[in-house]
Write a protein that holds these residues in place. Structure first.
Motif, mmCIF file in Angstrom:
data_model
loop_
_atom_site.group_PDB
_atom_site.id
_atom_site.type_symbol
_atom_site.label_atom_id
_atom_site.label_comp_id
_atom_site.label_asym_id
_atom_site.label_seq_id
_atom_site.Cartn_x
_atom_site.Cartn_y
_atom_site.Cartn_z
ATOM 1 N N GLN A 132 44.872 138.757 47.485
ATOM 2 C CA GLN A 132 43.852 137.901 48.204
ATOM 3 C C GLN A 132 42.826 138.852 49.225
ATOM 4 O O GLN A 132 41.736 138.291 49.652
ATOM 5 C CB GLN A 132 44.607 137.250 49.405
ATOM 6 C CG GLN A 132 45.498 136.134 48.517
ATOM 7 C CD GLN A 132 44.876 135.069 47.840
ATOM 8 O OE1 GLN A 132 43.775 134.462 48.054
ATOM 9 N NE2 GLN A 132 45.191 134.660 46.413
ATOM 10 N N LEU A 133 42.983 140.033 49.302
ATOM 11 C CA LEU A 133 42.472 140.920 50.121
ATOM 12 C C LEU A 133 42.168 142.328 49.495
ATOM 13 O O LEU A 133 42.522 143.184 49.708
ATOM 14 C CB LEU A 133 43.309 141.233 51.484
ATOM 15 C CG LEU A 133 43.660 140.047 52.345
ATOM 16 C CD1 LEU A 133 44.657 140.418 53.415
ATOM 17 C CD2 LEU A 133 42.302 139.396 52.941
ATOM 18 N N GLU A 177 47.503 130.763 54.099
ATOM 19 C CA GLU A 177 46.178 130.852 54.746
ATOM 20 C C GLU A 177 46.212 131.517 55.970
ATOM 21 O O GLU A 177 45.381 132.516 56.313
ATOM 22 C CB GLU A 177 45.401 129.607 54.815
ATOM 23 C CG GLU A 177 44.021 129.620 55.176
ATOM 24 C CD GLU A 177 43.195 130.650 54.090
ATOM 25 O OE1 GLU A 177 42.387 131.322 54.670
ATOM 26 O OE2 GLU A 177 43.403 130.375 53.059
ATOM 27 N N GLN A 178 47.134 131.167 56.593
ATOM 28 C CA GLN A 178 47.320 131.827 58.123
ATOM 29 C C GLN A 178 47.468 133.368 57.976
ATOM 30 O O GLN A 178 46.983 134.054 58.694
ATOM 31 C CB GLN A 178 48.764 131.199 58.699
ATOM 32 C CG GLN A 178 48.744 131.627 60.310
ATOM 33 C CD GLN A 178 49.698 130.721 60.926
ATOM 34 O OE1 GLN A 178 50.170 129.825 60.516
ATOM 35 N NE2 GLN A 178 50.348 131.165 61.999
ATOM 36 N N LEU A 184 54.604 139.408 56.507
ATOM 37 C CA LEU A 184 53.747 140.775 56.349
ATOM 38 C C LEU A 184 52.233 140.581 56.791
ATOM 39 O O LEU A 184 51.860 141.699 57.540
ATOM 40 C CB LEU A 184 53.778 141.084 54.940
ATOM 41 C CG LEU A 184 55.073 141.455 54.504
ATOM 42 C CD1 LEU A 184 55.116 141.652 52.920
ATOM 43 C CD2 LEU A 184 55.316 142.896 55.073
ATOM 44 N N GLY A 185 51.654 139.641 56.693
ATOM 45 C CA GLY A 185 50.209 139.649 56.817
ATOM 46 C C GLY A 185 49.904 139.683 58.243
ATOM 47 O O GLY A 185 49.169 140.334 59.006
ATOM 48 N N GLU A 186 50.698 138.735 59.085
ATOM 49 C CA GLU A 186 50.539 138.685 60.661
ATOM 50 C C GLU A 186 51.048 139.760 61.349
ATOM 51 O O GLU A 186 50.571 140.085 62.077
ATOM 52 C CB GLU A 186 51.396 137.358 61.081
ATOM 53 C CG GLU A 186 50.367 136.100 60.477
ATOM 54 C CD GLU A 186 51.432 134.775 60.921
ATOM 55 O OE1 GLU A 186 51.045 134.197 61.755
ATOM 56 O OE2 GLU A 186 52.040 134.564 59.893
ATOM 57 N N LEU A 192 45.094 138.984 58.679
ATOM 58 C CA LEU A 192 44.891 139.984 58.211
ATOM 59 C C LEU A 192 43.418 140.547 57.715
ATOM 60 O O LEU A 192 42.959 141.582 57.792
ATOM 61 C CB LEU A 192 45.688 140.498 57.003
ATOM 62 C CG LEU A 192 45.980 141.904 56.523
ATOM 63 C CD1 LEU A 192 46.131 142.934 57.783
ATOM 64 C CD2 LEU A 192 46.884 142.102 55.124
ATOM 65 N N ALA A 193 42.643 139.622 57.219
ATOM 66 C CA ALA A 193 41.487 139.757 56.709
ATOM 67 C C ALA A 193 40.225 140.619 57.661
ATOM 68 O O ALA A 193 39.710 141.203 57.093
ATOM 69 C CB ALA A 193 40.669 138.243 56.331
ATOM 70 N N PRO A 194 40.247 140.341 58.728
ATOM 71 C CA PRO A 194 39.376 141.116 59.626
ATOM 72 C C PRO A 194 39.653 142.760 59.808
ATOM 73 O O PRO A 194 38.720 143.577 60.210
ATOM 74 C CB PRO A 194 39.361 140.652 61.253
ATOM 75 C CG PRO A 194 40.250 139.363 60.902
ATOM 76 C CD PRO A 194 41.034 139.468 59.602
ATOM 77 N N PHE A 195 40.816 142.982 59.420
ATOM 78 C CA PHE A 195 41.424 144.419 59.597
ATOM 79 C C PHE A 195 41.633 145.023 57.958
ATOM 80 O O PHE A 195 41.802 146.502 57.964
ATOM 81 C CB PHE A 195 42.722 144.479 60.124
ATOM 82 C CG PHE A 195 42.636 143.781 61.490
ATOM 83 C CD1 PHE A 195 41.973 144.280 62.564
ATOM 84 C CD2 PHE A 195 43.284 142.631 61.791
ATOM 85 C CE1 PHE A 195 41.996 143.501 63.961
ATOM 86 C CE2 PHE A 195 43.197 141.957 62.729
ATOM 87 C CZ PHE A 195 42.695 142.383 63.915
ATOM 88 N N ALA A 196 41.570 144.130 57.035
ATOM 89 C CA ALA A 196 41.879 144.844 55.492
ATOM 90 C C ALA A 196 41.116 146.015 55.200
ATOM 91 O O ALA A 196 41.644 147.024 54.653
ATOM 92 C CB ALA A 196 41.706 143.453 54.737
ATOM 93 N N LYS A 197 39.913 146.155 55.360
ATOM 94 C CA LYS A 197 38.990 147.097 54.910
ATOM 95 C C LYS A 197 39.241 148.411 56.054
ATOM 96 O O LYS A 197 38.551 149.651 55.316
ATOM 97 C CB LYS A 197 37.532 146.767 54.909
ATOM 98 C CG LYS A 197 36.816 146.608 56.063
ATOM 99 C CD LYS A 197 35.262 146.302 56.016
ATOM 100 C CE LYS A 197 34.514 146.161 57.130
ATOM 101 N NZ LYS A 197 34.896 145.463 58.310
ATOM 102 N N ASP A 198 39.738 148.318 56.981
ATOM 103 C CA ASP A 198 40.021 149.330 57.959
ATOM 104 C C ASP A 198 41.312 150.055 57.920
ATOM 105 O O ASP A 198 41.525 151.207 58.768
ATOM 106 C CB ASP A 198 39.624 148.988 59.362
ATOM 107 C CG ASP A 198 38.439 148.504 59.771
ATOM 108 O OD1 ASP A 198 37.431 149.119 59.001
ATOM 109 O OD2 ASP A 198 38.152 147.363 60.275
#
Length: 164
Positions: free
Chosen positions: A101-102, A62-63, A154-156, A68-74
């Motif tokens: 997940q994104l 989840e971490q 990778l996400g972080e 990464l979620a706030p940046f995924a679309k950019d």
């Protein structure tokens, strides 16, 4: 007596040669014809069991997702990998599980040959030297890359690059 030695030596070398050829055949990437260039994640996971195994067994934290979620679309990520590369076999399935997940995150997988090249010249354009290389782009410009293995996850690691 020495003529017999040569006969045995010839036979031994022949058997050794056949053994080496058979071993090389058995260790090619899952005995599939290699595909180079853009490759879809579905094809990678259906045709390369080593990737599938890691994908199925990896649990995204989840971490990682929340970082990464706030940046995924950019951002867009170009993933340069080798189906023959053990680091790619470990990291690319983890990335695919994270990307699942994104869904708003855009990415492209590019399969490279042993010389780290592809038919479209993308690896040369991005000066890829190691696999896997995750090139992170924002507004079409490279903002950083994760090479071979992440420092944290990778996400972080990607989120840290995207936050710049």
């Amino acid at each position: 007596m020495s003529a017999h030695i040569y006969v045995y030596l010839k036979r031994g070398l022949l058997v050794l040669g056949l053994f080496v050829l058979a071993a090389c055949q058995a260790t090619t990437s899952d005995n599939l014809e290699q595909t180079y260039g853009p490759i879809e994640s579905e094809v990678l996971l259906s045709d390369y069991p080593k990737f599938t195994l890691v994908y199925e067994n990896y649990q995204v934290s989840e971490q990682e997702v929340s970082a990464l979620a706030p940046f995924a679309k950019d951002i867009k990520i170009k993933v340069f990998m080798g189906t023959w590369c053990h680091d790619s076999q470990r990291e690319v399935p983890r990335f695919l599980k994270l990307a699942e997940q994104l869904p708003e995150m855009d990415y492209q997988l590019v399969s490279l040959d042993y010389q780290k090249s592809d038919p479209d010249g993308q690896a040369e354009k991005y000066q890829v030297q190691f696999t896997p290389t995750f090139v992170v782009l924002k507004n079409g410009q490279e903002i950083g890359r994760v090479i071979e293995r992440p420092q944290v996850s990778l996400g972080e690691d990607i989120a840290k690059l995207a936050a710049r």
